[in-house]
Write a protein that holds these residues in place. Structure first.
Motif, PDB file in Angstrom:
ATOM      1  N   VAL A   1      -7.187   1.725   8.415  1.00 35.91           N
ATOM      2  CA  VAL A   1      -6.738   1.457   7.041  1.00 35.91           C
ATOM      3  C   VAL A   1      -7.208   0.094   6.552  1.00 35.91           C
ATOM      4  CG1 VAL A   1      -4.722   2.949   7.132  1.00 35.91           C
ATOM      5  CG2 VAL A   1      -4.479   0.547   7.772  1.00 35.91           C
TER       6      VAL A   1
ATOM      7  N   GLN B   1      -3.795   9.334   4.856  1.00 40.66           N
ATOM      8  CA  GLN B   1      -5.229   9.598   4.926  1.00 40.66           C
ATOM      9  C   GLN B   1      -5.791   9.169   6.283  1.00 40.66           C
ATOM     10  OE1 GLN B   1      -7.491   7.936   1.691  1.00 40.66           O
ATOM     11  NE2 GLN B   1      -9.467   8.423   2.639  1.00 40.66           N
TER      12      GLN B   1
ATOM     13  N   VAL C   1      -2.065   6.094   1.716  1.00 41.68           N
ATOM     14  CA  VAL C   1      -3.108   5.362   2.461  1.00 41.68           C
ATOM     15  C   VAL C   1      -2.946   5.618   3.951  1.00 41.68           C
ATOM     16  CG1 VAL C   1      -4.005   3.064   3.020  1.00 41.68           C
ATOM     17  CG2 VAL C   1      -3.306   3.592   0.672  1.00 41.68           C
TER      18      VAL C   1
ATOM     19  N   PRO D   1       0.830  -1.207   0.000  1.00 35.44           N
ATOM     20  CA  PRO D   1       0.000   0.000   0.000  1.00 35.44           C
ATOM     21  C   PRO D   1       0.862   1.253   0.000  1.00 35.44           C
ATOM     22  CG  PRO D   1      -0.032  -1.045   2.156  1.00 35.44           C
ATOM     23  CD  PRO D   1       0.648  -1.999   1.236  1.00 35.44           C
TER      24      PRO D   1
END
Length: 246
Positions: free
Chosen positions: A144, A111, A108, A104
Motif C-alpha cells: 500500500v 485492494q 486501499v 486512507p
C-alpha cells in the motif's frame, strides 16, 4: 558524517551505497561497503549469520542512521520482516493501513489484500490467521506504500516448507506485476537463485561476491544450470557441496 538521501541518484539507479560503515561497540559490522541496485531489479543477499545483512537492510529502510558513508535510496520504500509484526487489537485491514499518512480509505487496504490473495479476510483478527496469511498481510502493508524499493528481511523464514513455496511464488508474481526494486535478505541459497536477478554474498561487512542469475523464468530447480549456480554460491558460503551429495 552520514548521508541518507531518500531518492534515486539517477534513473538507472534505485539504490547507491558508497563507503558505508556501521560499528557497534567499536567493531565494524559493515565496513566501507559499496552496493548498487537498478530500478526494477530483484537482488538477493546471502551471508553467514552475523555478517551484517539485516543491519544493511535496516539502514536502507531508514531504521538505523548511526552510520558513516553515503546511502541513496528511493523516497518511497517499504520493508517486510520475518515476523509479520501485526497489531493484535486491530483487524487485518487496519493493520494494512498502519503507519500510512492521512486517513486512507478501507478500500486501499482491500485492494492490497486482494493482490496477496486475502480479499476474504479484511475483518479477521490477527490471532485467527495462519503463519502464511499473517505474512501476506505484512506484504499487503508494504504494497500500500507503492514502494519503488521493497526490502524483505527473511520474510519466509518462519513458514513451513509448503507455505514457504507458495509465499516465494507470490513475491515473484508481485515483483513482476509491480516492477519495483527488491532486496531480499535470506539464508536460503535455493530461494535466492529461484527469485533473484542477481545474488550477492556478504562477508566480513562487505559485498564479497556477486552472481548474475541468467535463467529464464519461471525457474526449474531441476535445471542443471540452476544446480550449478546453487552449488557455486554454497561454496562461496563455505559449504562443502561434495560432502552434501556424497
Amino acid at each position: 558524517m552520514a548521508t541518507d538521501v531518500h531518492r534515486p541518484v539517477t534513473p538507472q539507479t534505485a539504490v547507491r551505497v558508497e563507503g558505508l560503515t556501521r560499528s557497534f561497540d567499536g567493531r565494524a559490522v559493515i565496513d566501507d561497503l559499496r552496493l548498487g541496485v537498478r530500478p526494477g531489479e530483484f537482488v538477493a543477499l546471502l551471508g553467514r549469520s552475523g555478517c551484517g545483512k539485516s543491519t544493511l537492510l535496516r539502514i536502507l529502510a531508514g531504521l538505523d542512521r548511526d552510520i558513516q558513508g553515503t546511502v541513496l535510496v528511493p523516497r518511497r520504500k517499504a520493508v517486510a520482516f520475518q515476523a509479520p509484526r501485526l497489531m493484535p487489537w486491530k483487524k487485518v485491514w487496519r493493520n494494512v493501513l498502519l503507519g500510512l499518512p492521512g486517513k486512507p480509505a478501507r478500500a486501499v487496504a482491500e485492494q492490497a489484500l486482494d493482490e496477496v490473495g486475502l480479499s476474504h479476510r479484511p475483518d479477521a483478527w490477527p490471532k485467527t490467521l495462519s503463519g502464511g496469511e499473517a505474512q501476506r498481510v505484512s506484504l499487503a502493508r508494504a504494497l500500500v506504500r507503492e514502494p519503488d524499493l521493497l526490502l524483505l528481511d527473511e520474510p519466509f523464514g518462519a513458514l513451513d516448507a509448503l507455505t514457504r513455496i507458495k509465499a516465494q511464488r507470490l513475491v515473484g508474481e508481485l515483483w513482476q506485476r509491480r516492477g519495483c526494486a527488491v532486496l531480499l535478505v535470506t539464508h536460503d541459497v535455493e530461494e535466492a537463485v529461484l527469485l533473484a536477478d542477481r545474488v550477492l554474498v556478504m562477508d566480513e561487512g562487505v559485498i564479497a561476491y556477486e552472481q548474475e542469475i541468467d535463467l529464464d523464468r519461471p525457474r526449474d530447480i531441476a535445471d542443471p544450470r540452476f544446480a550449478q549456480l546453487r552449488a557455486g554460491l554454497l561454496e562461496r558460503l563455505g559449504v562443502d557441496t561434495a560432502a552434501e551429495t556424497a
